[in-house]
Write an enzyme that holds these catalytic residues in place. Structure first.
Site, PDB file in Angstrom:
ATOM      1  N   TYR A 194      22.459  20.796  51.662  1.00  0.00           N
ATOM      2  CA  TYR A 194      23.287  20.130  50.727  1.00  0.00           C
ATOM      3  C   TYR A 194      24.114  20.906  49.793  1.00  0.00           C
ATOM      4  O   TYR A 194      25.323  20.496  49.526  1.00  0.00           O
ATOM      5  CB  TYR A 194      22.368  18.954  50.027  1.00  0.00           C
ATOM      6  CG  TYR A 194      23.013  18.163  48.994  1.00  0.00           C
ATOM      7  CD1 TYR A 194      22.994  16.580  49.650  1.00  0.00           C
ATOM      8  CD2 TYR A 194      23.667  18.068  47.954  1.00  0.00           C
ATOM      9  CE1 TYR A 194      23.582  15.686  48.841  1.00  0.00           C
ATOM     10  CE2 TYR A 194      24.470  17.130  47.306  1.00  0.00           C
ATOM     11  CZ  TYR A 194      24.323  15.817  47.820  1.00  0.00           C
ATOM     12  OH  TYR A 194      25.083  14.820  47.104  1.00  0.00           O
ATOM     13  N   TYR A 244      19.856   8.852  45.265  1.00  0.00           N
ATOM     14  CA  TYR A 244      20.242   8.316  46.639  1.00  0.00           C
ATOM     15  C   TYR A 244      18.803   7.457  46.973  1.00  0.00           C
ATOM     16  O   TYR A 244      17.610   7.924  46.702  1.00  0.00           O
ATOM     17  CB  TYR A 244      19.885   9.455  47.655  1.00  0.00           C
ATOM     18  CG  TYR A 244      21.111  10.249  47.880  1.00  0.00           C
ATOM     19  CD1 TYR A 244      21.892  10.121  48.889  1.00  0.00           C
ATOM     20  CD2 TYR A 244      21.549  11.343  46.903  1.00  0.00           C
ATOM     21  CE1 TYR A 244      23.160  10.801  49.135  1.00  0.00           C
ATOM     22  CE2 TYR A 244      22.598  11.858  47.194  1.00  0.00           C
ATOM     23  CZ  TYR A 244      23.428  11.717  48.319  1.00  0.00           C
ATOM     24  OH  TYR A 244      24.563  12.556  48.529  1.00  0.00           O
ATOM     25  N   HIS A 294      25.907  20.142  38.643  1.00  0.00           N
ATOM     26  CA  HIS A 294      24.618  19.285  39.013  1.00  0.00           C
ATOM     27  C   HIS A 294      23.589  20.282  39.695  1.00  0.00           C
ATOM     28  O   HIS A 294      23.886  20.965  40.607  1.00  0.00           O
ATOM     29  CB  HIS A 294      24.569  18.154  39.964  1.00  0.00           C
ATOM     30  CG  HIS A 294      25.386  17.095  39.163  1.00  0.00           C
ATOM     31  ND1 HIS A 294      25.385  15.736  39.695  1.00  0.00           N
ATOM     32  CD2 HIS A 294      25.976  17.045  38.004  1.00  0.00           C
ATOM     33  CE1 HIS A 294      26.045  14.877  38.829  1.00  0.00           C
ATOM     34  NE2 HIS A 294      26.514  15.673  37.949  1.00  0.00           N
ATOM     35  N   LYS A 333      29.473  16.274  53.192  1.00  0.00           N
ATOM     36  CA  LYS A 333      29.902  17.414  53.797  1.00  0.00           C
ATOM     37  C   LYS A 333      31.548  17.258  54.193  1.00  0.00           C
ATOM     38  O   LYS A 333      31.949  18.150  54.572  1.00  0.00           O
ATOM     39  CB  LYS A 333      29.413  17.379  54.954  1.00  0.00           C
ATOM     40  CG  LYS A 333      27.602  17.937  54.889  1.00  0.00           C
ATOM     41  CD  LYS A 333      27.713  19.060  54.262  1.00  0.00           C
ATOM     42  CE  LYS A 333      26.478  19.362  53.261  1.00  0.00           C
ATOM     43  NZ  LYS A 333      26.629  20.145  52.367  1.00  0.00           N
ATOM     44  N   PRO A 352      29.564   9.825  54.728  1.00  0.00           N
ATOM     45  CA  PRO A 352      29.283  10.714  53.671  1.00  0.00           C
ATOM     46  C   PRO A 352      28.011  10.828  52.991  1.00  0.00           C
ATOM     47  O   PRO A 352      27.665  11.477  51.768  1.00  0.00           O
ATOM     48  CB  PRO A 352      30.391   9.623  52.517  1.00  0.00           C
ATOM     49  CG  PRO A 352      29.993   8.557  53.444  1.00  0.00           C
ATOM     50  CD  PRO A 352      29.959   8.773  54.699  1.00  0.00           C
TER      51      PRO A 352
END
Length: 384
Positions: free
Chosen positions: A379, A198, A72, A293, A289
């Site tokens: 990220y 998200y 991704h 990480k 979560p």
């Protein structure tokens, strides 16, 4: 038994550490309280940082990952009426990969079986002894036989409830409990989006993820004491469709195969070394979560510790093992902050004033190159 490194816990962290040490000719024995089938079937994190992917490839564990992993370029951030894509490759030159912890565990188990190194599953009464001197570990094996492993060092990869952290006297604990949890759902349906979504929503956070081209993973913000029995499949799909809804986009639905409620918390225990005992992964730290990480942070611990133990046990150089706890904790706290930040920005809590602050931060993140880069850098993963 005599070994150089006794590893308590045969999840991904313990298996990977043993594998990396084995590549350097260092012997290890693994102890695991669960059965092999249980360890292999656990559904956990599925997002791998660029550094994690690189390490797995370098360690000879990338064959299936390269075929089945889904690369991704970034993620989508959403709130009612708006959905924005953050392209990590454009921002920081790194991508992320979807490849579930279950699949990594399978790869590591296969590699260990091929190497013929021992793993004691269903080990009970695991106890650590003399960790500041000449350490050994006692346990009862699956057949009920009492056993002892003498080692140069012991590594605790045994998670939050394992015995290793309890063997460090006067450990300092840092903890933050969040006033919400995740209702996690696994469904046999193709993903409805190319990358993770998200979503901030007045009803609570929602997330669209995936495990494969045929299996999707979803999360809904719920109360920590949520009764999962109150969530029928129809109610789940309705809530997901509402919170993830966006003009011109449709949520595909299908059979739900798993439901669970995951509490949200941040936890750090210091130090991560005591004498000849070292902690790695969830034995030392847990993050919510939201920032993806948990598994990656465990891999970073293991990568650091494998190098340190190799230098110490092969060459007698202790600089890296002496610095392990401080070095690891710098990354732990950075990732703890990022996970807290993502969680605080995306989950509905507080009053309407807090909601407006969250929306302001989301708008800033998607319109500012500096803010977007900061998110992408964290990220996609800091260098190992």
């Amino acid at each position: 038994m005599r070994t150089q490194v006794a590893i308590v816990g045969a999840g991904p962290a313990g298996l990977l550490l043993s594998h990396l040490l084995g590549l350097e000719g260092i012997d290890s024995v693994l102890l695991e309280r669960q059965t092999a089938d249980y360890v292999q079937a656990r559904i956990r994190a599925g997002m791998l940082e660029a550094g994690t992917v690189g390490l797995l490839r370098e360690a000879g564990l990338g064959a299936r990952l390269d075929v089945e992993g889904m690369e991704h370029r970034g993620i989508h951030l959403q709130w009612p009426g708006e959905r924005h894509h953050l392209d990590f490759v454009d921002l920081v030159g790194r991508s992320v990969t979807i490849y579930g912890q279950t699949e990594i565990t399978k790869d590591l188990m296969a590699a260990r079986e091929k190497a013929g190194r021992p793993v004691y599953y269903s080990a009970s009464d695991v106890t650590l002894h003399d960790v500041t001197g000449t350490p050994h570990v006692t346990f009862v094996d699956a057949e009920g036989q009492a056993r002892r492993v003498d080692a140069d060092v012991v590594v605790g990869c045994d998670g939050f409830h394992g015995p290793s952290r309890a063997s460090i006297p006067d450990a300092e604990i840092w903890e933050r409990a969040y006033p919400f949890a995740w209702l996690g759902v696994l469904a046999d349906v193709a993903p409805s989006a190319d990358e993770l979504i998200y979503a901030w929503h007045p009803d609570g956070f929602a997330m669209h993820s995936m495990r494969s081209p045929r299996v999707s993973r979803f999360y809904l913000q719920v109360a920590p004491d949520e009764d999962i029995a109150e969530w029928s499949d129809d109610r789940i799909w309705d809530a997901l469709a509402k919170r993830l809804g966006h003009p011109g986009w449709a949520l595909e639905t299908g059979p739900i195969t798993e439901k669970s409620v995951l509490p949200m918390r941040s936890f750090v225990a210091t130090p991560m070394r005591h004498g000849n005992l070292y902690l790695a992964g969830d034995a030392a730290h847990i993050v919510p979560p939201t920032g993806a990480k948990g598994l990656n942070l465990a891999v970073a611990d293991v990568a650091l510790l494998a190098k340190a133990l190799t230098a110490s046990l092969k060459d007698g150089k202790d600089e890296l093992v002496d610095a392990y706890s401080d070095t690891a904790l710098r990354r732990v706290w950075r990732c703890t902050h990022f996970s807290w930040w993502m969680t605080s920005m995306l989950h509905r809590h507080g009053d309407d004033f807090d909601a407006q602050l969250q929306l302001a931060q989301l708008r800033r993140t998607v319109t500012s190159a500096a803010a977007a880069t900061e998110l992408a850098d964290n990220y996609s993963g800091l260098p190992l």
